[in-house]
Scaffold this active site. Structure first.
Site, PDB file in Angstrom:
ATOM      1  N   GLU A 176       0.901  -1.151   0.000  1.00 56.79           N
ATOM      2  CA  GLU A 176       0.000   0.000   0.000  1.00 56.79           C
ATOM      3  C   GLU A 176       0.940   1.201   0.000  1.00 56.79           C
ATOM      4  O   GLU A 176       1.574   1.502   1.006  1.00 56.79           O
ATOM      5  CB  GLU A 176      -0.864  -0.081   1.257  1.00 56.79           C
ATOM      6  CG  GLU A 176      -2.085   0.769   1.189  1.00 56.79           C
ATOM      7  CD  GLU A 176      -1.994   1.867   2.183  1.00 56.79           C
ATOM      8  OE1 GLU A 176      -1.765   3.009   1.730  1.00 56.79           O
ATOM      9  OE2 GLU A 176      -2.131   1.600   3.373  1.00 56.79           O
TER      10      GLU A 176
ATOM     11  N   CYS B  75      -2.107   8.581   3.646  1.00 54.88           N
ATOM     12  CA  CYS B  75      -1.956   7.992   2.319  1.00 54.88           C
ATOM     13  C   CYS B  75      -3.206   8.252   1.487  1.00 54.88           C
ATOM     14  O   CYS B  75      -3.183   8.176   0.271  1.00 54.88           O
ATOM     15  CB  CYS B  75      -1.678   6.512   2.439  1.00 54.88           C
ATOM     16  SG  CYS B  75      -2.791   5.668   3.557  1.00 54.88           S
TER      17      CYS B  75
HETATM   18  P1  NDP Z   1       9.439   4.493   3.589  1.00 55.94           P
HETATM   19  O1  NDP Z   1       8.960   3.797   2.406  1.00 55.94           O
HETATM   20  O2  NDP Z   1      10.820   4.988   3.605  1.00 55.94           O
HETATM   21  O3  NDP Z   1       9.295   3.570   4.873  1.00 55.94           O
HETATM   22  C1  NDP Z   1       8.150   2.794   5.138  1.00 55.94           C
HETATM   23  C2  NDP Z   1       8.546   1.629   6.008  1.00 55.94           C
HETATM   24  O4  NDP Z   1       9.511   0.827   5.326  1.00 55.94           O
HETATM   25  C3  NDP Z   1       9.219   2.053   7.306  1.00 55.94           C
HETATM   26  O5  NDP Z   1       8.863   1.160   8.320  1.00 55.94           O
HETATM   27  C4  NDP Z   1      10.683   1.910   6.984  1.00 55.94           C
HETATM   28  O6  NDP Z   1      11.465   1.719   8.122  1.00 55.94           O
HETATM   29  C5  NDP Z   1      10.651   0.660   6.146  1.00 55.94           C
HETATM   30  N1  NDP Z   1      11.811   0.506   5.302  1.00 55.94           N
HETATM   31  C6  NDP Z   1      12.447   1.437   4.566  1.00 55.94           C
HETATM   32  N2  NDP Z   1      13.458   0.876   3.890  1.00 55.94           N
HETATM   33  C7  NDP Z   1      13.462  -0.441   4.232  1.00 55.94           C
HETATM   34  C8  NDP Z   1      14.285  -1.542   3.898  1.00 55.94           C
HETATM   35  N3  NDP Z   1      15.314  -1.427   3.048  1.00 55.94           N
HETATM   36  N4  NDP Z   1      14.013  -2.743   4.438  1.00 55.94           N
HETATM   37  C9  NDP Z   1      12.984  -2.911   5.287  1.00 55.94           C
HETATM   38  N5  NDP Z   1      12.185  -1.884   5.655  1.00 55.94           N
HETATM   39  C10 NDP Z   1      12.425  -0.680   5.130  1.00 55.94           C
HETATM   40  O7  NDP Z   1       8.426   5.591   3.865  1.00 55.94           O
HETATM   41  P2  NDP Z   1       8.522   6.742   4.930  1.00 55.94           P
HETATM   42  O8  NDP Z   1       7.806   6.252   6.121  1.00 55.94           O
HETATM   43  O9  NDP Z   1       9.882   7.248   5.162  1.00 55.94           O
HETATM   44  O10 NDP Z   1       7.733   7.821   4.141  1.00 55.94           O
HETATM   45  C11 NDP Z   1       8.264   8.290   2.929  1.00 55.94           C
HETATM   46  C12 NDP Z   1       7.185   8.648   1.997  1.00 55.94           C
HETATM   47  O11 NDP Z   1       6.334   7.538   1.777  1.00 55.94           O
HETATM   48  C13 NDP Z   1       6.251   9.708   2.485  1.00 55.94           C
HETATM   49  O12 NDP Z   1       6.778  10.960   2.339  1.00 55.94           O
HETATM   50  C14 NDP Z   1       5.070   9.445   1.625  1.00 55.94           C
HETATM   51  O13 NDP Z   1       5.261   9.996   0.377  1.00 55.94           O
HETATM   52  C15 NDP Z   1       5.024   7.959   1.528  1.00 55.94           C
HETATM   53  N6  NDP Z   1       4.140   7.354   2.496  1.00 55.94           N
HETATM   54  C16 NDP Z   1       3.033   6.756   2.059  1.00 55.94           C
HETATM   55  C17 NDP Z   1       2.183   6.198   2.972  1.00 55.94           C
HETATM   56  C18 NDP Z   1       0.999   5.466   2.574  1.00 55.94           C
HETATM   57  O14 NDP Z   1       0.277   5.003   3.451  1.00 55.94           O
HETATM   58  N7  NDP Z   1       0.694   5.264   1.334  1.00 55.94           N
HETATM   59  C19 NDP Z   1       2.377   6.284   4.390  1.00 55.94           C
HETATM   60  C20 NDP Z   1       3.605   6.923   4.740  1.00 55.94           C
HETATM   61  C21 NDP Z   1       4.431   7.395   3.801  1.00 55.94           C
HETATM   62  P3  NDP Z   1      12.355   2.913   8.733  1.00 55.94           P
HETATM   63  O15 NDP Z   1      11.408   3.938   9.220  1.00 55.94           O
HETATM   64  O16 NDP Z   1      13.089   2.242   9.824  1.00 55.94           O
HETATM   65  O17 NDP Z   1      13.206   3.391   7.616  1.00 55.94           O
END
Ligand code: NDP
Length: 683
Positions: free
Chosen positions: A258, A297
């Site tokens: 998602e 989101c």
């Molecule tokens: P990310 O995609 O960076 O992170 C989402 C999750 O993935 C976090 O728990 C993060 O952990 C984890 N993650 C990141 N890289 C890895 C990896 N290599 N291996 C395993 N887990 C990983 O999103 P962000 O939360 O930083 O948000 C960034 C952007 O994503 C926002 O600005 C927005 O545009 C979008 N977003 C969309 C959402 C939605 O519901 N559709 C919700 C939130 C964000 P960690 O925090 O430890 O890096």
């Protein structure tokens, strides 16, 4: 120096981590409020514990027991919710934002508890019937069953809903009987850690059914196998990276994503600035920009309006946004808090700069932005920002760049086809809203929107009274969208539980299928005893207990009397001439008469353990019953579902009975299930 706690992971029923690693700052004033821990998590141990301890403990219970456990967990979290609200503020959330996250999360547990109680059977097998006969003699049939997958679900979550994000994935997983390992986004993991701590302290969670990772996932994904599953919420980039993990691909581990999405709201051309719907549109866009500071989101990123109303919408939106007080949620009157972190603040600023190229800024920080509260200059606040794109067909950034904050872009359309084309340029989104008063507009536009959106919300003055809003995913409705939105599906009631179950087709004799599915399958062996099945207590009834009734010949008097009692004088039952011209060529009995007569044949009238008949399922009138036909019924115990004990009720369960009504030639004339409540034998 104030004490700063170190967060801990919950691995193999132990809280791991005592040494501080990365600082986590409050979004309000930038002060460090927690640290992650530096101890490495042993993912092999976590997986082994989930598989050997969590999974077996979960399937030692059944759907009904796990549903009851979810309800108790929801109540426990509600009782202790203030512990969550106390730290929710650090994530930048107002009390209202916290409500969505915390009480919305607990509400999801309650919703899944109800789904389990109402829609899932006792035991751990879901029968997706009906079975179909695969041979001519009725000795070979096929059907589908769903069983717990046997593996582990890894849930990777975004930073914006630290409690709801955990619980909306946990609830269907738990109900399905699958242990999970939750990995919240690090920035707000303190809130998830508190929620998991509460759930752990409640003693309602079997050990290993929920583990928590603070920090990275290390080699966890490389260790998963074909019975496991990964669900992800976050950015499209991370989704793409994780779903292409070699091990996940090699072992066909399902990956449900998602990801970010450029959701839209369309104002129908039938709505004028004088209509209530016009203000509903403006209010919805403004609300989606300010709730959770736009970090949803599902937030409306693109507001698509008829060209002739562009200025009026811009004016009214600007007026509404200017009234939003931004600042520390602890200060009275604050309606919008901060972004979750300084990193998010910089990220949103970069994206607003990208979006501003070639577009106008209608409302933004340049008009003077001063969040209220102490120390807020070090916080992660962002001004509500409304952009205007005059041509959505030549400017791609408005359909590509997601600024994950209080940011939205207005764009005009000429005719409704243009509006639909603009919506589709988001390349797949979680949700869209259509504001219209005209049902013809809705009927035309919604199917086109549905091809690109996971959920479509139609808003007008009638639905507005109770609407849960554009941006609220609901436990009983699908959440997830195609294309850019990740292509996944979450929530949606029992559908979500099925994501965590494995489906298999099963073929064999009806008797074998009945034994496997624990549900009577037509053609399976039945038990007929002198004791009427309605005289048996719930505990004594066995699947396949059956009664073949005496017969009854249907007379004209039956039809006339039934017409008199029901008031149903339909020509097919009363007009000899008209009935002759129908496919049946004669007058026939009312279908509901056949149903009532069958009840008269099979009920055991004296008081007994059967408490009530509360409905019918799958009713079909298969062949007509005419004057002089002789009917007979067979009643067979089809399915038993335990009901959790309630203080105000004697112990009881739900029994579904298969009913077949046949005629003198043995042909099926009516077929259905009746649902009854049956008492258990008093202790
Ligand atoms: P990310 O995609 O960076 O992170 C989402 C999750 O993935 C976090 O728990 C993060 O952990 C984890 N993650 C990141 N890289 C890895 C990896 N290599 N291996 C395993 N887990 C990983 O999103 P962000 O939360 O930083 O948000 C960034 C952007 O994503 C926002 O600005 C927005 O545009 C979008 N977003 C969309 C959402 C939605 O519901 N559709 C919700 C939130 C964000 P960690 O925090 O430890 O890096």
């Amino acid at each position: 120096m104030p004490f700063v706690p170190t967060l801990q992971s919950l691995i193999a029923d132990r809280w791991v981590g005592t040494t501080a690693a990365s600082p986590l700052a409050s979004a309000i004033d930038g002060k460090t409020v927690f640290h992650t821990h530096s101890e490495a998590v042993d993912f092999a141990e976590a997986l082994a514990f989930a598989r050997r301890t969590g999974g077996p403990a979960l399937v030692a219970m059944d759907f009904q027991q796990r549903a009851a456990r979810l309800k108790a967990l929801g109540s426990y979290l509600i009782e202790h919710k203030e512990q969550l609200y106390a730290i929710s503020r650090h994530s930048g959330a107002t009390r209202a934002d916290g409500w969505v996250d915390i009480e919305g999360g607990a509400g999801t547990l309650f919703a899944y508890a109800s789904v389990g109680a109402a829609e899932l059977p006792s035991g751990n097998i879901v029968h997706e019937g009906p079975a179909v006969s695969l041979g001519k003699k009725g000795g070979f049939s096929g059907t589908h069953i769903l069983v717990p997958r046997g593996g582990v679900a890894v849930h990777i979550n975004a930073f914006n809903f630290p409690v709801w994000g955990l619980l909306e994935k946990f609830a269907p997983t738990f109900l399905a009987g699958m242990p999970c390992i939750a990995k919240p986004a690090t920035a707000t993991s303190y809130l998830t850690e508190t929620a998991v701590r509460l759930m752990h302290e409640s003693c309602l969670l079997p050990p290993g059914s929920l583990q928590l990772i603070i920090g990275g996932t290390g080699d966890l994904l490389d260790r998963l196998d074909g019975q496991d599953i990964v669900t992800f919420t976050g950015s499209a980039d991370t989704a793409a990276k994780l779903r292409s993990n070699k091990n996940l691909i090699g072992r066909s581990v399902p990956f449900n994503a998602e990801a970010d999405s450029l959701n839209c709201a369309i104002l129908g051309a039938d709505v004028t600035p004088d209509d209530e719907e016009f203000d509903l549109f403006v209010k919805e866009v403004a609300r989606e920009m300010s709730t959770k500071a736009g970090q949803k989101c599902t937030a409306i990123r693109r507001a698509i309006v008829p060209r002739q109303h562009l200025d009026a919408v811009a004016e009214r939106l600007a007026a509404r946004l200017s009234k939003i007080v931004v600042g520390d949620p602890a200060v009275d009157g604050v309606r919008m808090g901060a972004l979750a972190s300084k990193a998010q603040q910089s990220d949103v600023a970069v994206r607003v700069a990208q979006l501003s190229r070639g577009n106008e800024v209608v409302v933004g920080s340049t008009q003077g932005f001063a969040p209220v509260g102490e120390g807020v200059s070090n916080g992660a606040f962002f001004a509500p920002t409304l952009l205007l794109c005059r041509d959505g067909f030549t400017n791609d950034s408005v359909h590509d760049v997601e600024a994950f904050g209080p940011v939205s872009t207005l764009m005009p359309y000429g005719d409704i086809d243009e509006a639909m084309a603009l919506a589709a340029r988001g390349k797949g989104s979680l949700v869209s809203t259509l504001v219209t008063r005209d049902a013809r507009v809705a009927a035309r536009v919604v199917p086109a929107l549905a091809a690109w959106h996971g959920r479509v919300h139609i808003l007008d003055r009638d639905s507005a009274v109770e609407s849960t809003g554009h941006g609220s995913p609901l436990p009983l409705l699908k959440h997830g969208g195609p294309g850019r939105a990740g292509g996944g599906e979450e929530l949606g009631g029992v559908r979500a539980v099925k994501h965590y179950l494995q489906r298999a087709a099963v073929q064999g004799s009806p008797t074998m299928l009945a034994a496997v599915t624990r549900e009577y399958v037509r053609g399976a062996k039945v038990q007929e005893e002198a004791l009427h099945p309605f005289r048996k207590w719930f505990d004594e009834l066995a699947i396949g207990d059956s009664l073949r009734t005496h017969r009854r010949t249907v007379s004209e008097a039956d039809i006339v009397n039934f017409g008199g009692i029901s008031g149903d004088y339909f020509y097919m039952h009363f007009d000899e001439i008209a009935a002759k011209e129908t496919a049946f060529g004669k007058r026939i009995a009312h279908g509901y008469f056949v149903l009532s007569a069958a009840a008269g044949l099979f009920v055991s009238p004296a008081p007994g353990p059967v408490l009530a008949n509360y409905g019918l399922d799958t009713l079909r009138f298969i062949k007509p019953v005419g004057i002089g036909d002789t009917i007979q019924a067979r009643l067979t115990c089809k399915r038993k579902t335990e009901k959790p004990a309630r203080k105000d009720q004697p112990a009881q369960g739900v029994v579904a009975w298969d009913v077949q009504v046949t005629n003198q030639d043995g042909e099926l004339v009516a077929s259905y299930d009746i649902l009854t409540l049956v008492l258990k034998r008093p202790a």
